[in-house]
Every structure is written in C-alpha cells, then in structure tokens.
Scaffold this motif. Structure first.
Motif, mmCIF file in Angstrom:
data_model
loop_
_atom_site.group_PDB
_atom_site.id
_atom_site.type_symbol
_atom_site.label_atom_id
_atom_site.label_comp_id
_atom_site.label_asym_id
_atom_site.label_seq_id
_atom_site.Cartn_x
_atom_site.Cartn_y
_atom_site.Cartn_z
ATOM 1 N N UNK A 78 0.738 -1.742 -0.011
ATOM 2 C CA UNK A 78 0.365 -0.224 -0.138
ATOM 3 C C UNK A 78 1.171 1.328 0.190
ATOM 4 N N UNK A 79 2.083 1.253 -0.679
ATOM 5 C CA UNK A 79 3.136 2.071 -0.350
ATOM 6 C C UNK A 79 3.169 2.875 -1.636
ATOM 7 N N UNK A 80 3.202 4.565 -1.212
ATOM 8 C CA UNK A 80 3.867 4.918 -2.820
ATOM 9 C C UNK A 80 5.560 5.521 -2.720
ATOM 10 N N UNK A 81 6.241 5.556 -3.951
ATOM 11 C CA UNK A 81 7.253 6.139 -3.491
ATOM 12 C C UNK A 81 7.372 8.134 -4.133
ATOM 13 N N UNK A 82 7.272 8.620 -3.006
ATOM 14 C CA UNK A 82 6.857 10.203 -3.206
ATOM 15 C C UNK A 82 8.501 10.449 -3.960
ATOM 16 N N UNK A 83 9.425 10.191 -3.140
ATOM 17 C CA UNK A 83 11.213 10.206 -2.539
ATOM 18 C C UNK A 83 10.648 10.428 -4.507
ATOM 19 N N UNK A 84 10.721 9.405 -5.149
ATOM 20 C CA UNK A 84 10.762 8.838 -6.170
ATOM 21 C C UNK A 84 10.815 9.266 -7.594
ATOM 22 N N UNK A 85 9.697 9.636 -6.842
ATOM 23 C CA UNK A 85 8.658 10.429 -8.101
ATOM 24 C C UNK A 85 8.924 11.599 -8.220
ATOM 25 N N UNK A 106 5.276 18.242 -14.398
ATOM 26 C CA UNK A 106 4.377 17.665 -14.736
ATOM 27 C C UNK A 106 4.045 18.548 -12.882
ATOM 28 N N UNK A 107 5.517 18.432 -12.400
ATOM 29 C CA UNK A 107 5.330 19.118 -10.638
ATOM 30 C C UNK A 107 4.088 20.064 -10.419
ATOM 31 N N UNK A 108 4.235 21.244 -11.381
ATOM 32 C CA UNK A 108 3.213 22.558 -11.124
ATOM 33 C C UNK A 108 1.823 22.108 -12.336
ATOM 34 N N UNK A 109 1.603 21.211 -12.794
ATOM 35 C CA UNK A 109 -0.053 20.771 -13.816
ATOM 36 C C UNK A 109 -0.169 20.225 -12.486
ATOM 37 N N UNK A 110 -2.025 20.770 -12.927
ATOM 38 C CA UNK A 110 -2.981 20.244 -12.106
ATOM 39 C C UNK A 110 -2.797 18.986 -11.568
ATOM 40 N N UNK A 111 -2.501 18.048 -12.838
ATOM 41 C CA UNK A 111 -2.068 16.228 -12.509
ATOM 42 C C UNK A 111 -1.060 16.016 -11.956
ATOM 43 N N UNK A 112 0.173 17.173 -12.177
ATOM 44 C CA UNK A 112 1.207 16.864 -10.575
ATOM 45 C C UNK A 112 0.433 16.849 -9.524
ATOM 46 N N UNK A 113 0.453 17.866 -9.223
ATOM 47 C CA UNK A 113 -0.577 18.031 -8.299
ATOM 48 C C UNK A 113 -1.672 16.761 -7.184
ATOM 49 N N UNK A 114 -2.061 16.821 -8.168
ATOM 50 C CA UNK A 114 -3.122 15.542 -7.809
ATOM 51 C C UNK A 114 -2.215 14.174 -7.917
ATOM 52 N N UNK A 115 -1.087 14.258 -8.167
ATOM 53 C CA UNK A 115 -0.196 13.415 -8.087
ATOM 54 C C UNK A 115 1.118 12.977 -6.738
ATOM 55 N N UNK A 116 0.658 15.052 -6.331
ATOM 56 C CA UNK A 116 1.940 14.984 -5.982
ATOM 57 C C UNK A 116 0.608 14.178 -4.223
ATOM 58 N N UNK A 117 -0.807 15.079 -3.693
ATOM 59 C CA UNK A 117 -1.501 14.424 -3.329
ATOM 60 C C UNK A 117 -1.297 12.552 -3.314
ATOM 61 N N UNK A 118 -1.596 11.994 -4.300
ATOM 62 C CA UNK A 118 -2.136 10.523 -3.857
ATOM 63 C C UNK A 118 -0.817 10.205 -3.196
ATOM 64 N N UNK A 119 1.123 10.766 -2.998
ATOM 65 C CA UNK A 119 2.071 10.095 -3.244
ATOM 66 C C UNK A 119 2.182 10.886 -1.775
#
Length: 368
Positions: free
Chosen positions: A89-96, A105-118
């Motif tokens: 159940x883990x996600x490697x936010x530090x690697x992403x 992607x980090x500043x995009x809407x999609x990137x922000x959603x991945x940031x929350x998931x990570x």
C-alpha cells in the motif's frame, strides 16, 4: 535511479562482488534515504493539495491498505501479513518528485494530484509502521507518536510565525562563501528531527519527512534569487550525492540468492509487481480528481504503484522481527525495484504521450 540500482546490482555480491555493504556504507545509505524523505517533505505544497485532492487520495489509500492487508493474509498468514500489506500500500513519493519535476509535470493540475496521492501513500505507511510495526502496543506507540508530533508541531509553528529577516540575511551573506550557512542549516534540521525520532522510537523516515516540512517553513519568504540558489544547493547535496548512495546500496544489498533459490519466492516477484498495481494503483486511479481523462487516471495508477523506500524499510523490520523470511522480503523488494524501473516510464508515456517531452507548467489546481 534506474542506473543507480542496476549499478549496485552489478557491483554488489549478486553479480561481480566488488562492493559489499559495511557499517559506513549502511549509515551513508540511511542518510541518503533520510535526505530523500526530507526532499519529499520539502516539496509538498499543502495549500495546493488541501481539501478535495487530499481527501480523495486518503480514501484511495484506505482502500489500498485494506486490499493490501487482505492479500497479505492470503500470501503470508500470521504476523507477516501486516508487513506485506503495508508494503503493497506504499507509494515512493521521494522517487516520483524528481521524475515529475524533470518532466515538467510538478506544477500542473495533474502533477499536484499525483503529489497528493504520493504524500498519502508515503505518510500513511509511515504512520502504520510507527503504530503497528514498532514492537510496542498500539496505545504506547500512539503516545510516542503524539509526543513526536507535538515537538515537531511546535517547531513548525514558530518557524511559520518568524519573519526570518536575520535568517535570510545570514543565508544571503554566505551563499558564495565557505560558510554555506543554508546547507549547514538544512543538515542540522534533518539530523535534529531524525535524532529526535530515533530517540523516541519513531521511524526515522517520519522525522526526515517532518524535517522537510520544517525546512520549507524556515526558508519561506526568501528572495527569488536566494530561493533559486538555495534550492540548487540543497538538491545538489541530495540528488547529487546522498540519495544516489541509497539507490546504489539497494542494488548492492538486494538478496538475489534468496530470491533465486526458491521457486515460490521467484514466482512471487512478478506477482508482487502486479499486486502493487492492483493494490495501490487501481484505487488511486479510481479516486483521481473528477474530470481526469482516462489517460490521466491510468498514469495516476502507475505513478501511485511505484514503491521502493517504504518497501525496503518495512521488509527490513519484518526480517528483523522474524515475521518475514529473507526470500519473501527479497521478492517484495524486487517488486519495488521493478516498479521503479517500469511504472514511471509507463506513466510518463501514457500521461504525456511521450516520456521525453516535458509539459509546460501551470499554476492550475486540481479540480474537484
């Protein structure tokens, strides 16, 4: 990261045997892992992910941990089921984070959603480790975790309230001198909260993650020039020196012999790789922000299923406790390695149509 892991496998006992882990390399690798989590905590924009994005990510992770524990019971009945469940159940936010930044992607809407998931996929397992896998009773572990949260919260409160004028003056004065005050400040904050977490018996990665948030608060309000130079220096120390040691050491210490010696564990390697996608990726995709395109949902699932640092930490705890055998641990870590090698490439290809073409950044926030 791919090159570093493969380099460790090549140089380590699994292939050439030129390098073997010793106490110094292990300590250096642990510090690199702590720096990875520091950088992850430092990158999280709580203003951007608060509200609906973090709630949907939290619901997705709740489904993931439930699926992970259920699969853990089926695969490894007994105490080992919890270790398997948390790992899946883990996600490697530090690697992403570096992948998202380098791809634009980090500043995009999609990137922000991945940031929350990570963020949820990394912070949730850290809490589970501290509460249920620390060897304490849940009540005792909760009290210790609360003590750490209080100390870290007080530090963050004062860091957020301070005007930072003198601090930024000291940073500016030493940006191009041998003093390098900002680099030393970051190392002090990181080591201080990691030491506090170790002293209290909380997982050190939680301390490193909190240090990243605290460091970001301390350095807020900097001029554009100071912020750019400071970020470049911290990333140079982190991604240029410390973090690669962790990934190389992961390859060096990978127990290929235990994995290959048992047909069952060898078969579990691709199974765990797929289960990471099923357990973590599918719920994250289902609870992606409303309005996400099918391509974005698929990319979200593959990004969310990328896991390694937490898997390494959880399996090490399981082996030390005698609840996981080395072959099972090797299969889980191997699945984490494959997820880092494969899933981000698939996500970039699906999400952008070309893994080499960065998107233009925007300041859009995730839709409801």
């Amino acid at each position: 990261m791919v090159f570093e892991i493969l380099l460790g496998l090549l140089l380590g006992p699994a292939v050439l045997g030129w390098v073997r882990e010793d106490d110094f390399i292990a300590l250096f690798a642990d510090f690199g892992l702590a720096m990875l989590f520091y950088l992850a905590g430092r990158e999280i924009d709580f203003q951007a992910i608060r509200g609906t994005p973090i709630i949907r990510a939290g619901v997705g992770w709740a489904v993931s941990i439930a699926l992970g524990l259920a699969l853990g019971v089926l695969i490894e009945p007994g105490a080992g089921a919890v270790f398997v469940g948390v790992a899946l159940a883990s996600t490697a936010l530090g690697a992403l984070l570096p992948i998202l930044r380098d791809s634009g992607m980090l500043g995009t809407r999609f990137g922000v959603s991945i940031l929350a998931v990570g963020a949820v996929g990394e912070f949730g397992p850290l809490l589970a480790i501290s509460l249920f896998l620390s060897g304490r009773t849940p009540l005792h572990a909760a009290l210790v975790l609360l003590a750490f949260a209080v100390v870290a919260g007080v530090l963050m409160f004062f860091a957020a309230r301070g005007d930072g004028v003198r601090l930024h003056r000291a940073i500016e004065a030493s940006l191009h001198t041998s003093g390098q005050f900002v680099v030393r400040l970051v190392m002090f904050v990181l080591l201080g909260l990691v030491a506090l977490s170790i002293f209290l018996g909380v997982d050190m990665l939680l301390g490193a993650f909190a240090a990243g948030v605290l460091g970001k608060l301390l350095l807020q309000g900097a001029s554009e020039r100071e912020a750019e130079i400071t970020e470049a220096k911290i990333e140079a120390v982190g991604f240029g020196l410390l973090v690669p040691v962790f990934f190389i050491n992961t390859g060096i210490t990978f127990d290929l012999a235990s994995l290959a010696s048992d047909v069952r564990t060898l078969v579990l390697l691709p199974i765990f790789t797929i289960l990471l996608l099923v357990t973590r990726g599918v719920p994250a995709a289902l609870f992606a922000p409303r309005g996400s395109s099918p391509r974005e949902r698929v990319a979200t699932g593959f990004f969310a299923a990328t896991g390694l640092p937490i898997i390494v930490a959880v399996t090490a705890l399981g082996v030390d406790a005698g609840d996981l055998d080395s072959g099972m641990a090797a299969a889980l870590v191997g699945a984490g390695l494959l997820s880092v090698l494969l899933y981000p490439l698939v996500a970039l290809s699906v999400g952008t149509g070309n893994p080499r073409r960065p998107r233009q950044e925007s300041n859009l926030r995730p839709r409801d």
